[in-house]
Design a protein around this motif. Structure first.
Motif, PDB file in Angstrom:
ATOM      1  N   ARG A  19     -14.435  21.146 -22.981  1.00  0.00           N
ATOM      2  CA  ARG A  19     -15.655  21.593 -22.318  1.00  0.00           C
ATOM      3  C   ARG A  19     -16.004  22.987 -22.782  1.00  0.00           C
ATOM      4  N   PHE A  21     -18.316  26.489 -22.135  1.00  0.00           N
ATOM      5  CA  PHE A  21     -18.856  27.191 -20.974  1.00  0.00           C
ATOM      6  C   PHE A  21     -19.894  28.236 -21.323  1.00  0.00           C
ATOM      7  N   ASP A 124     -13.590  18.533 -12.902  1.00  0.00           N
ATOM      8  CA  ASP A 124     -14.736  19.257 -13.432  1.00  0.00           C
ATOM      9  C   ASP A 124     -15.273  20.281 -12.437  1.00  0.00           C
ATOM     10  N   SER A 125     -15.406  19.878 -11.193  1.00  0.00           N
ATOM     11  CA  SER A 125     -15.955  20.800 -10.201  1.00  0.00           C
ATOM     12  C   SER A 125     -15.002  21.959  -9.918  1.00  0.00           C
ATOM     13  N   THR A 128     -15.333  24.346 -12.849  1.00  0.00           N
ATOM     14  CA  THR A 128     -16.581  25.093 -12.716  1.00  0.00           C
ATOM     15  C   THR A 128     -16.440  26.203 -11.686  1.00  0.00           C
ATOM     16  N   ALA A 132     -16.682  30.266 -12.566  1.00  0.00           N
ATOM     17  CA  ALA A 132     -17.977  30.809 -12.146  1.00  0.00           C
ATOM     18  C   ALA A 132     -17.884  32.286 -11.833  1.00  0.00           C
TER      19      ALA A 132
END
Length: 132
Positions: A19, A21, A124-125, A128, A132
């Motif tokens: 992934r 970012f 995934d969450s 994130t 963040a």
């Protein structure tokens, strides 16, 4: 501080999670990511043999001109690779938290098959939220 990407490489050298970012890394095809993860797996294995003291877990940090790769090798042989800016001071701590999220979200999922690509919305969450 910038986190560019995260890779999870299984013990056989296959990329099971990738992934991006932030902007800053070249956009690669899925095949190019697979080749890079296999190459990194081989380099990591070689660096574990180069230690003058005889025992080493392999390379932990690889720095380029504009980025840094921090590698966490788990007890099961899974590698977590975090691609960050050179100035990122907390990459090790962040990798530990990512590993905890992996253990909680992926490995406790009865429908996940080990060594296969990670397809978990929960993982995934959590990633994130961490980045963040």
């Amino acid at each position: 501080m910038a986190v560019f990407g995260l890779w999870v490489i299984n013990k056989a050298g296959g990329l099971v999670y990738q992934r991006n970012f932030a902007d800053g890394l070249a956009q690669l095809t899925s095949n190019e990511y697979l080749v890079l993860s296999g190459t990194l797996h081989g380099i990591h294995a070689i660096t574990s043999r180069l230690s003058p003291t005889g025992s080493s877990s392999g390379a932990q940090v690889i720095e380029g001109e504009s980025f840094k790769m921090t590698i966490l090798l788990t007890a099961t042989g899974t590698k977590f690779v975090l691609l960050t800016s050179l100035a990122e001071p907390t990459a090790d701590t962040l990798l530990q938290k990512i590993y905890e999220a992996y253990a909680d979200s992926v490995m406790k999922n009865p429908f996940h098959t080990p060594e296969m690509p990670i397809r978990s919305e929960g993982f995934d969450s959590r990633i994130t939220a961490l980045l963040a």
